[in-house]
Write a protein that holds these residues in place. Structure first.
Motif, short mmCIF file in Angstrom:
data_model
loop_
_atom_site.label_atom_id
_atom_site.label_comp_id
_atom_site.label_asym_id
_atom_site.label_seq_id
_atom_site.Cartn_x
_atom_site.Cartn_y
_atom_site.Cartn_z
N ALA A 2 33.92 43.86 27.47
CA ALA A 2 32.75 43.44 26.70
C ALA A 2 31.17 43.69 27.63
O ALA A 2 31.00 42.51 27.51
CB ALA A 2 32.56 42.53 25.90
N ASN A 3 31.29 44.75 27.98
CA ASN A 3 30.20 44.79 29.12
C ASN A 3 29.58 46.18 29.29
O ASN A 3 30.40 47.09 28.76
CB ASN A 3 30.11 44.32 30.76
N PHE A 4 28.72 46.80 29.97
CA PHE A 4 28.10 47.96 30.13
C PHE A 4 29.22 48.61 31.56
O PHE A 4 29.53 49.84 30.30
CB PHE A 4 27.10 48.05 31.12
N GLY A 5 30.48 47.95 31.51
CA GLY A 5 31.16 48.64 32.64
C GLY A 5 32.50 49.25 32.03
O GLY A 5 33.14 50.39 32.25
N GLY A 6 32.59 48.36 31.30
CA GLY A 6 33.71 48.40 30.04
C GLY A 6 33.90 50.27 29.32
O GLY A 6 34.56 49.88 28.76
N VAL A 67 42.72 47.22 34.80
CA VAL A 67 40.70 46.81 34.89
C VAL A 67 41.15 46.03 33.76
O VAL A 67 40.26 44.73 33.60
CB VAL A 67 40.38 47.70 35.10
N GLU A 68 41.50 46.33 32.19
CA GLU A 68 41.37 45.57 31.52
C GLU A 68 41.73 44.09 31.42
O GLU A 68 41.30 43.36 30.13
CB GLU A 68 42.21 46.11 30.13
N GLN A 69 43.16 43.90 31.50
CA GLN A 69 43.94 43.10 31.87
C GLN A 69 43.53 41.70 33.26
O GLN A 69 44.35 40.78 32.88
CB GLN A 69 45.63 43.93 31.72
N PHE A 70 42.96 42.53 34.07
CA PHE A 70 43.06 41.49 34.97
C PHE A 70 41.52 41.94 35.94
O PHE A 70 41.74 41.01 37.07
CB PHE A 70 44.30 42.36 36.54
N VAL A 71 41.07 41.95 35.04
CA VAL A 71 39.59 42.06 35.50
C VAL A 71 39.22 39.93 35.65
O VAL A 71 40.10 39.20 34.61
CB VAL A 71 38.36 41.97 35.08
N VAL A 72 38.33 39.77 36.42
CA VAL A 72 37.79 37.99 36.00
C VAL A 72 38.30 37.41 34.99
O VAL A 72 38.84 36.39 35.01
CB VAL A 72 36.70 37.95 36.75
N ASP A 73 37.90 37.98 33.95
CA ASP A 73 37.87 37.01 32.65
C ASP A 73 38.80 37.81 31.53
O ASP A 73 38.47 38.05 30.42
CB ASP A 73 36.36 37.54 32.28
N GLY A 74 39.43 38.66 32.79
CA GLY A 74 40.60 39.41 31.11
C GLY A 74 41.82 38.60 30.75
O GLY A 74 42.34 37.49 31.25
#
Length: 280
Positions: A2-6, A67-74
């Protein structure tokens, strides 16, 4: 995410994918036009392009899932929190599911190229299903959201379901350059619109958009038409430039071949004259 990078990550993927398909299908179309009737053997270079496309799609899907699973807030591969009795980051899980089906599409592309036992059209069918799953997920992705947020994601469905339908049609109508370029155009549109969603919902600078203002909804709808026009122009210009370059390369190759034949012919004539001279 839920951000621009996503939104930038899938946007970049679809932009590059659409441009790649434009180049590939234009080259194949020009090759088909220059072949005599009855010749159907595809040059190895096109098979290598399909392997590259499928492998890159699999790699991009894998990176997207990681990236979706293991990002900091994933969610870190946790779907349900037993302690709190709640689902964990379902938005990330939806994005991961979308990438999963594009990974399946890449695998189908590789298998179709590698094995003649795989029915023709499975690659297009897998891509159509991947786009359908993407649209299906996004349709239920925006319920109970502010008006502008829901509307800008709904406009994305036009490109997604349009690409799914076009790809499904290619299962039955093969090697049709209009359908191929139309599919590429919708993928480019999808990529640019992902970026637009990111800029609207998560602006990098300036004031935030009013997500309830009707004028913003009207502008975004008009903006989508502009994106569509730019996508068509981008595909048309890219196809035109690739066509010119492939034509020049083909003419250069023919000139070299003619020159080699001429040289060989002159050499054979000289050899024949020398043989006659020796006999005399």
């Amino acid at each position: 995410m839920a951000n621009f990078g996503g939104h930038a990550i899938p946007g970049t993927f679809f932009l590059l994918y659409g441009l790649w398909l434009t180049v590939k299908h234009t080259l194949r179309h020009n090759w088909r036009k220059n072949q005599p009737k009855g010749r159907h053997k595809i040059p190895p270079v096109f098979n290598r392009m399909d392997y590259f496309e499928g492998g890159l799609t699999i790699f991009a899907a894998f990176v997207g899932i990681m990236v979706e699973q293991f990002v900091v807030d994933g969610p870190h591969a946790h779907l349900y929190d037993q302690g709190n009795h709640t689902w964990v980051k379902l938005m990330n899980w939806q994005h991961s599911t979308m990438y999963l089906f594009f990974g399946i599409s890449g695998s189908a592309c590789v298998l179709t190229t590698a094995s003649s036992s795989v029915p023709v059209g499975v690659d297009r069918l897998a891509l159509s299903l991947a786009l359908f799953v993407e649209g299906f997920l996004f349709y239920y992705h925006v319920h109970h959201r502010p008006a502008l947020d829901a509307h800008i994601h709904t406009l994305l469905l036009v490109a997604v379901f349009g690409g799914s339908g076009s790809s499904m049609l290619e299962v039955f109508v093969r090697d049709h350059i209009i359908l191929e370029l139309f599919r590429a155009c919708l993928l480019v549109l999808q990529g640019s619109w992902f970026y637009q969603i990111g800029f609207v919902l998560y602006p990098l600078s300036g004031p935030e958009w009013d997500l309830t203002l009707h004028d913003n909804i009207m502008f975004v709808t008009m903006c989508f038409c502009w994106h569509f026009a730019m996508a068509m122009l981008t595909v048309a210009v890219t196809s035109f430039l690739v066509g010119i370059m492939s034509k020049r390369c083909a003419e250069k190759g023919r000139n070299i071949e003619i020159g080699m034949r001429t040289t060989s012919s002159n050499s054979n004539s000289q050899k024949a004259l020398l043989d006659e001279s020796d006999e005399e």
